[in-house]
Design an enzyme around this catalytic site. Structure first.
Site, mmCIF file in Angstrom:
data_model
loop_
_atom_site.group_PDB
_atom_site.id
_atom_site.type_symbol
_atom_site.label_atom_id
_atom_site.label_comp_id
_atom_site.label_asym_id
_atom_site.label_seq_id
_atom_site.Cartn_x
_atom_site.Cartn_y
_atom_site.Cartn_z
ATOM 1 N N GLU A 72 2.542 -7.689 5.427
ATOM 2 C CA GLU A 72 2.692 -6.478 4.599
ATOM 3 C C GLU A 72 1.366 -6.147 3.930
ATOM 4 O O GLU A 72 1.293 -5.907 2.719
ATOM 5 C CB GLU A 72 3.789 -6.696 3.544
ATOM 6 C CG GLU A 72 5.127 -7.084 4.140
ATOM 7 C CD GLU A 72 6.186 -7.380 3.096
ATOM 8 O OE1 GLU A 72 7.356 -7.025 3.311
ATOM 9 O OE2 GLU A 72 5.835 -7.965 2.051
ATOM 10 N N CYS B 242 13.218 -5.139 -3.180
ATOM 11 C CA CYS B 242 12.253 -4.855 -4.244
ATOM 12 C C CYS B 242 12.026 -3.361 -4.428
ATOM 13 O O CYS B 242 11.789 -2.902 -5.553
ATOM 14 C CB CYS B 242 10.932 -5.566 -3.968
ATOM 15 S SG CYS B 242 10.256 -5.233 -2.328
#
Length: 613
Positions: free
Chosen positions: A315, A411
């Site tokens: 990521e 998240c």
């Protein structure tokens, strides 16, 4: 450099109508209640959360096993922070009561020594603080500190604030120069500690934030040595290599880092705390480190939408100019973190380049992460999607073709909620004698700048309309400066006060209008919004021969719904003429863009011909 000024609080701003009020209303009326149900496992067909039940088990109020990601506590923290801002914008006694009950459970889950983390309390109490790289105890603590401060500011209630002071004191008792020289695996606690410092005035929390920042990279192999010492891993064979020192930004001390590398969210959370500390302490060396990293992001490693983190692997940021469109990761949380970073840099510099990026992210790479009904979300935000490729190509498996109800690693949804619920605090900034108008929306700001109470009424239909009107209302004539951002994308603009053309020249992207303001005085801003055809630096391999279409702060999208499939066959001339149409009933009210273009002919091709001269 300038020391950071006073933040405008959410309590001072009321967003009234138009684009962002609809977004904020949806946050408060739909998203926060929906997420509450998700956290309580009351929504069928979504990934189980169990986050609130984890706290109940840790508090001894329920029996059972921990479930979810090791950082599941952070979802509750971000939800509580969103609730705090929501209560500021729209008081709700029922929601506040439920939040108080949740805080009571959190307080009961706290251990005698101040430690607070449901995973280790329930599942592995013997392993506390042994795996900072993977297990995110400090990350969860940071988010709960942010929630505690926000809830205290919104309600005046101190219970959660005291809980997190105890947790911060526990952290201070364990980590430091003459103690365990640990660092967070996922940066965030540094932001929380800085907010806790401001809320309490206790220097020890700022000092702890500085330690975590400056300790990072002094021993690049800290996480590897930690792994060898403990002899176990949380993520097993799927974990990232602790010797990859760029992933968690441990490869050099922060003052020597000159490239944005590694996990994008961790990076910008760290840069946010660095800029916050630099502004608070007037630390020129730390500010220059932030400026170097900022310039690398926005000049070499950011998509035109404000998305960052171009690779699914970790990521993460990859290399300069490596910005593939159909494999982009561009996590919603990363753009939210970039907004945090931009805000802190603006507080130091009063430079519009930072608020320009804040605006770009908000309109393009953040709200794209949520559906209009507020109940479905994107984790990643690519610039190009071919549905079949996303389903079948291993390297595009991270790209969801449709927004999802929830995620096992959730998240992003509560991160969007807390940001948009607090948006009023980003619209304006203030110093002793100046109000900065950073973002444009129909809103009211109540401020004591200049020594007397004044209200600035913003009236606009931005981003669709080109005009902004700011009307002053005050107790008595008051001298202060209104600094209005003139976006870098706007080449032609005009400004007036009470109908008379302004002669001032913008400084670093802001038009400073100093007057003795009286009730009824009006500032008029006109920002021309022609359609712009944008090209990328030719070093961006994936964009050679391509253009993007923008109007104002918005990047527009070409979709199959309007143009059929095989969009790669379509092209425009560089001098294409565009027609604008305001469509009040379309997507909540939108200006659409139409033009004439061409489609590559398929007439001379058949399914058996792949190449030709």
């Amino acid at each position: 450099m300038k020391k950071a000024g006073d933040e405008v609080t959410v309590k001072q701003v009321q967003i009234r109508d138009g684009f962002w009020s609809e977004m904020q209303k949806r946050m408060i009326d739909v998203v926060i209640p929906f997420q509450e149900k998700v956290l309580n496992d009351e929504v069928e067909g979504v990934a189980k959360s169990h986050a609130i039940e984890n706290f109940r088990i840790a508090a001894g109020l329920s029996e059972g096993e921990f479930y979810g990601m090791v950082f599941q506590d952070s979802d509750v923290a971000k939800w509580l922070e969103g609730v705090a801002y929501s209560l500021t914008v729209k008081p709700d006694a029922g929601l506040e009561k439920r939040a108080d009950e949740m805080i009571e459970i959190i307080a009961r889950a706290q251990q005698e020594d101040g430690y607070l983390n449901t995973y280790f309390t329930i599942k592995e109490p013997e392993h506390r603080w042994q795996n900072l790289e993977e297990c995110h105890e400090l990350y969860c603590a940071g988010h709960m500190m942010e929630a505690a401060v926000a809830y205290y500011q919104a309600t005046g209630k101190t219970k959660l604030l005291h809980v997190m002071e105890r947790m911060a004191d526990h952290i201070i008792s364990r980590f430091g120069e003459d103690k365990e020289r640990g660092i967070p695996g996922h940066q965030e606690v540094e932001i929380g500690l800085m907010k806790l410092y401001r809320a309490t005035g206790k220097e020890k929390y700022k000092k702890m934030a500085r330690f975590f920042l400056e300790e990072r990279g002094k021993n690049p192999d800290y996480f590897y040595e930690e792994k060898v010492k403990r002899g176990w891993r949380h993520w097993g064979q799927y974990t990232l290599d602790p010797l990859d020192t760029k992933y968690a930004q441990t490869y050099k001390p922060i003052y020597e880092q000159d490239k944005a590398v590694g996990h994008a969210v961790r990076a910008v959370y760290m840069y946010t705390a660095m800029a916050d500390l630099a502004g608070e302490d007037g630390d020129e060396r730390l500010y220059q480190a932030c400026r170097t990293l900022w310039n690398n992001i926005v000049n070499q490693r950011m998509y035109i939408t404000g998305g960052i983190g171009s690779t699914m692997e970790g990521e993460a940021f990859s290399e300069d100019y490596d910005l593939p469109n159909d494999m982009a990761y561009a996590e919603t949380c990363a753009s939210i973190g970039l907004v945090f970073f931009a805000r802190r840099m603006f507080e130091i510099t009063r430079d519009g380049q930072y608020t320009d990026i804040m605006e770009r992210c908000l309109y393009n790479s953040i709200i794209s992460g949520m559906s209009l009904d507020g109940q479905k979300f994107f984790y990643v935000n690519p610039l190009e999607v071919q549905p079949e490729a996303s389903r079948k190509d291993f390297y595009k498996r991270h790209v969801d073709v449709q927004r999802q109800k929830w995620f096992a690693c959730a998240c992003c949804p509560p991160n969007i909620a807390r940001l948009l619920a607090s948006l009023g605090g980003y619209m304006f900034e203030q110093s002793e004698d100046t109000v900065f108008v950073n973002l444009f929306a129909a809103a009211e700001l109540r401020t004591g700048v200049g020594g007397h109470l004044s209200t600035l009424h913003l009236e606009t239909e931005y981003p669709w309309d080109e005009d902004i009107r700011i009307r002053i209302e005050n107790e008595q004539p008051t001298e202060f400066t209104v600094a209005v951002r003139i976006p870098a994308w706007c080449e032609n603009w005009t400004a007036s006060v009470n109908g008379s053309r302004c002669q001032e020249t913008p400084e670093k992207g802001y038009l400073y209008l100093q007057r003795t303001w009286r009730t009824g005085d009006t500032i008029g801003i006109h920002l021309e919004m022609p359609v712009r055809c944008m090209a990328a630096n030719p070093r961006v391999r994936d964009d050679v021969g391509k253009m993007a279409v923008m109007r104002g702060p918005l990047v527009y999208c070409l979709e199959e719904a309007d143009n059929g499939d095989q969009l790669q066959e379509l092209y425009l001339s560089e001098d294409a003429a565009f027609t604008l149409k305001r469509e009040p009933e379309f997507l909540g009210g939108t200006v659409t863009i139409a033009t004439e273009g061409w489609r590559l002919s398929e007439n001379e091709w058949d399914e058996h011909t792949l190449y030709r001269t």
